[in-house]
Write an enzyme that holds these catalytic residues in place. Structure first.
Site, mmCIF file in Angstrom:
data_model
loop_
_atom_site.group_PDB
_atom_site.id
_atom_site.type_symbol
_atom_site.label_atom_id
_atom_site.label_comp_id
_atom_site.label_asym_id
_atom_site.label_seq_id
_atom_site.Cartn_x
_atom_site.Cartn_y
_atom_site.Cartn_z
ATOM 1 N N SER A 126 9.207 6.080 8.616
ATOM 2 C CA SER A 126 8.636 6.970 7.602
ATOM 3 C C SER A 126 7.367 7.616 8.119
ATOM 4 O O SER A 126 6.641 7.048 8.947
ATOM 5 C CB SER A 126 8.326 6.157 6.341
ATOM 6 O OG SER A 126 7.475 6.856 5.464
ATOM 7 N N TYR A 151 3.920 -0.295 1.289
ATOM 8 C CA TYR A 151 5.189 0.218 1.817
ATOM 9 C C TYR A 151 4.986 0.789 3.214
ATOM 10 O O TYR A 151 5.727 0.473 4.152
ATOM 11 C CB TYR A 151 5.759 1.292 0.896
ATOM 12 C CG TYR A 151 6.833 2.126 1.549
ATOM 13 C CD1 TYR A 151 8.102 1.581 1.791
ATOM 14 C CD2 TYR A 151 6.589 3.439 1.952
ATOM 15 C CE1 TYR A 151 9.084 2.331 2.417
ATOM 16 C CE2 TYR A 151 7.577 4.181 2.573
ATOM 17 C CZ TYR A 151 8.812 3.630 2.802
ATOM 18 O OH TYR A 151 9.782 4.375 3.433
ATOM 19 N N LYS A 155 6.394 -0.436 7.178
ATOM 20 C CA LYS A 155 7.020 0.403 8.202
ATOM 21 C C LYS A 155 6.265 0.286 9.526
ATOM 22 O O LYS A 155 6.871 0.242 10.600
ATOM 23 C CB LYS A 155 7.089 1.861 7.739
ATOM 24 C CG LYS A 155 8.056 2.108 6.591
ATOM 25 C CD LYS A 155 9.484 1.759 6.971
ATOM 26 C CE LYS A 155 10.467 2.117 5.876
ATOM 27 N NZ LYS A 155 11.868 1.771 6.209
#
Length: 337
Positions: A126, A151, A155
């Protein structure tokens, strides 16, 4: 061609990628615990491709169950890993849930790949790994800053795990750092259809237009952007699916492919939230009820991609813009509802 395991293959991006893989001659199996996806996507895949794929309703955090999948399919040559929790706001509220699911699941998957002599690994990363980008557009050489959300941190950690774990193995890996997937398959048989409440802008817009929610909230209009709202790089899900297939083919067919490499996937132009709303209103003729709300914790103000490297190495180019995204999403929303 080898057999490809797609984790999260019943999910939004995963299901579109499964279709693209099948259309390019691959045999595909899926692992998806259906925590935020619906089995109806399997029907959509079959209707589009004429092929029924097998999905194992397995949680990646259960190593024994995951090993059983690999045991039943010793001919898996490549893995494309989508399965993860992905809502920025939810990750701020429940960070431990995100670390437990996204990181532990990846570790188990990496274990199985090494044990089973898998050769190729494509990771759904991402743009959040870059944190707050000082210079736009964002390139693969942009500094990795502290993530703005748990989040994004999962990643970042996952990319490190992949690099370290595969270093002394035969596995070659590609990290695909993409921006904001949206839109639906041209057949109207696949699209974004989460079990949880939609949080991404495009489905929120279509649900508002359908009367399924009262309004769309624009999170902030006082940022240093063209119109004060956040800037994002919206990429059509079919272009994104194509990039995963091309990345896999690159690893299979290019001896010069590095042990580990990363690629940005985006249209290459930023679109503000308010511009996205205007694009929706233009292509659909539907006025949208929206209001300005406070900024959302964990959101980056502006980010968009430079995809030159993906074009050069993978032969990939996005072919659809924000209006095509909105048009296909609206058609899908009307069919679904």
């Amino acid at each position: 061609m080898g057999k490809i395991l797609v984790t999260g293959g019943v999910g939004y991006i995963g299901s579109h990628t499964v279709v693209d893989l099948i259309e390019n001659g691959y045999e595909v199996i899926s692992v998806d615990n259906l925590v935020n996806s619906k089995e109806s996507a399997l029907e959509g895949i079959e209707r589009i491709t004429g092929i029924s794929i097998e999905n194992y309703e397995v949680d990646l955090c259960d190593l024994n169950d995951l090993r059983q999948v690999f045991s039943e399919h010793p001919d898996i040559s490549g893995v494309i890993h989508f399965a993860a929790l992905k809502a920025v706001g939810e990750s701020v509220e429940e960070p431990v849930l995100y670390f437990r699911n996204n990181v532990n699941g990846l570790i188990n998957l990496v274990d199985c790949c090494i044990e089973s002599n898998v050769k190729h690994f494509i990771f759904s990363s991402s743009c959040t790994v870059y944190g707050v980008v000082e210079n736009l557009p964002c390139t693969e050489d942009s500094p990795i800053k502290p993530a703005e959300s748990p989040y994004g941190r999962t990643k970042q950690i996952s990319e490190m795990i992949i690099e370290d774990s595969f270093r002394n193995t035969d596995v070659k890996a590609i990290l695909l750092r993409y921006f904001n997937p949206a839109g639906a398959h041209k057949s109207n048989l696949l699209g974004e259809n989460p079990k949880k409440v939609a949080l991404n802008l495009v489905p929120v817009i279509t649900e508002t237009a359908l009367g399924l929610r009262e309004k769309t909230v624009v999170f902030g209009d006082q940022f240093d952007t063209r119109d004060g709202s956040c800037v994002r790089d919206y990429i059509h899900v079919m272009d994104l699916a194509d990039a995963h297939t091309k990345a896999l083919q690159f690893l299979e067919n290019s001896p010069e492919a590095k042990k580990l490499d990363s690629y940005n996937l985006g249209i290459g132009k930023g679109v503000t939230v308010l511009e996205a709303i205007k694009a929706f209103e233009k292509v659909t003729g539907q006025p949208l009820n929206y209001e300005i709300g406070p900024p959302r914790p964990g959101d980056v103000v502006a980010i968009y991609a430079d995809h030159t490297k993906a074009t050069k190495d993978l032969g990939w180019n996005p072919t659809r813009g924000i209006e095509e995204i909105m048009e296909s999403a609206w058609k899908w929303a009307n069919r679904k509802n």
